[in-house]
Design an enzyme around this catalytic site. Sequence first.
Site, mmCIF file in Angstrom:
data_model
loop_
_atom_site.group_PDB
_atom_site.id
_atom_site.type_symbol
_atom_site.label_atom_id
_atom_site.label_comp_id
_atom_site.label_asym_id
_atom_site.label_seq_id
_atom_site.Cartn_x
_atom_site.Cartn_y
_atom_site.Cartn_z
ATOM 1 N N ASN A 54 0.863 -1.187 0.000
ATOM 2 C CA ASN A 54 0.000 0.000 0.000
ATOM 3 C C ASN A 54 0.894 1.231 0.000
ATOM 4 O OD1 ASN A 54 -1.840 2.021 0.469
ATOM 5 N ND2 ASN A 54 -2.310 1.416 2.573
ATOM 6 N N LYS A 81 0.036 4.265 -0.284
ATOM 7 C CA LYS A 81 -0.622 5.440 0.314
ATOM 8 C C LYS A 81 -0.391 6.668 -0.584
ATOM 9 C CE LYS A 81 0.117 3.271 4.738
ATOM 10 N NZ LYS A 81 0.138 3.393 6.166
ATOM 11 N N HIS A 139 -9.498 0.839 5.183
ATOM 12 C CA HIS A 139 -8.171 1.027 5.780
ATOM 13 C C HIS A 139 -8.310 1.976 6.971
ATOM 14 C CE1 HIS A 139 -4.032 2.287 6.371
ATOM 15 N NE2 HIS A 139 -3.677 1.187 5.726
ATOM 16 N N GLU A 163 -6.696 4.385 7.997
ATOM 17 C CA GLU A 163 -6.515 5.816 7.722
ATOM 18 C C GLU A 163 -7.763 6.418 7.090
ATOM 19 O OE1 GLU A 163 -2.806 5.344 5.638
ATOM 20 O OE2 GLU A 163 -1.895 4.718 7.535
ATOM 21 N N GLU A 186 -5.350 -5.310 10.569
ATOM 22 C CA GLU A 186 -4.343 -4.267 10.707
ATOM 23 C C GLU A 186 -4.559 -3.524 12.028
ATOM 24 O OE1 GLU A 186 -2.419 -3.154 6.812
ATOM 25 O OE2 GLU A 186 -4.127 -1.836 7.023
ATOM 26 N N GLY A 226 2.581 1.775 10.657
ATOM 27 C CA GLY A 226 3.531 2.875 10.499
ATOM 28 C C GLY A 226 4.270 3.225 11.777
ATOM 29 N N SER A 243 3.574 -2.673 10.188
ATOM 30 C CA SER A 243 5.041 -2.699 10.341
ATOM 31 C C SER A 243 5.666 -4.039 9.955
ATOM 32 C CB SER A 243 5.427 -2.312 11.782
ATOM 33 O OG SER A 243 4.985 -0.998 12.055
HETATM 34 C C1 PEP Z 1 -0.700 -0.112 6.017
HETATM 35 O O1 PEP Z 1 -0.786 1.056 5.791
HETATM 36 O O2 PEP Z 1 -1.604 -0.857 5.605
HETATM 37 C C2 PEP Z 1 0.434 -0.606 6.786
HETATM 38 C C3 PEP Z 1 0.359 -1.798 7.283
HETATM 39 O O3 PEP Z 1 1.511 0.236 6.940
HETATM 40 P P1 PEP Z 1 2.940 -0.144 7.577
HETATM 41 O O4 PEP Z 1 3.410 -1.424 6.950
HETATM 42 O O5 PEP Z 1 3.825 1.002 7.232
HETATM 43 O O6 PEP Z 1 2.751 -0.303 9.042
#
Ligand code: PEP
Length: 261
Positions: free
Chosen positions: A10, A12, A95, A97, A170, A176, A215
């Site tokens: 992703n 973003k 998601h 966000e 998630e 992040g 992460s």
């Molecule tokens: C994401 O945005 O779906 C995500 C898992 O980000 P990250 O791997 O940076 O934690």
Amino acid sequence: MKRTPIVAGNWKMNLLGSDVVAYAEALAAAGPPETDVDIVLFPTPVYLAAAARAMLEWASVGAQDVHAEEKGAYTGDVAAAQARDAGAAWALAGHSERRQYHGESNVEVARKAERTLGVGLTPVVCVGETLEQRQQGETEAILDAQLAPVLAVLDAADGDTEGGAVLAYEPVWAIGTGLSASPEIAAAVHSHLRRALNDYRSGLGDAARILYGGSVNADNCVDLLGRPDIDGFLIGGASLDPASFLRIIRLCAGSGSGPAP
Ligand code: PEP
């Protein structure tokens, strides 16, 4: 039932058009794509078509978000049919966000997933709890509430779409932050989600691919994927660099999850 792992990136709101081309070149230079991993990239919408063209056989692409309505006066938004027309085969729904910054409710997420499915894209429905919710012991209740309105869509996706039913766990506190869920924590949640899907319809959970996101990197992906209910990853930061994304793909190749047929 063997479930083919998915490794999804992703991006973003990152990377420019020239980066998309360079990324595709880096993947192509690495040799033929892995055949036992489904590789998906979620570029920003303006680069969806370019990414779909550039990635060729290496990866399919998906929309990071689509609007719940079919079309109309929604300035700045993308319709599911437009995403498909631009080359998408997948679309994220819910998601964290989007839930956090755009106030998307569980019901709206389900409507988006349904719209996605309606145009033939495979929805990847994202669920996850915040740190506070986890600390309050509310994780399963939060996940159940997020899951309830999308169960029918996931059920329809199983069989109706190429990707099948796909869910991404998630935890918001791991996205992040560099703080991945431990394999034990992730495995416990994935097992809960799979059970919930099987409770909805026997066999749905066994067929669904449940990804972990938060992460993920080359150092933690093997331990996570070693758990029976973890079927791949949705990766943010570590997907921005093709070399690091490729390392994760290579580590995940050959590890089809799920009980043997
Ligand atoms: C994401 O945005 O779906 C995500 C898992 O980000 P990250 O791997 O940076 O934690």
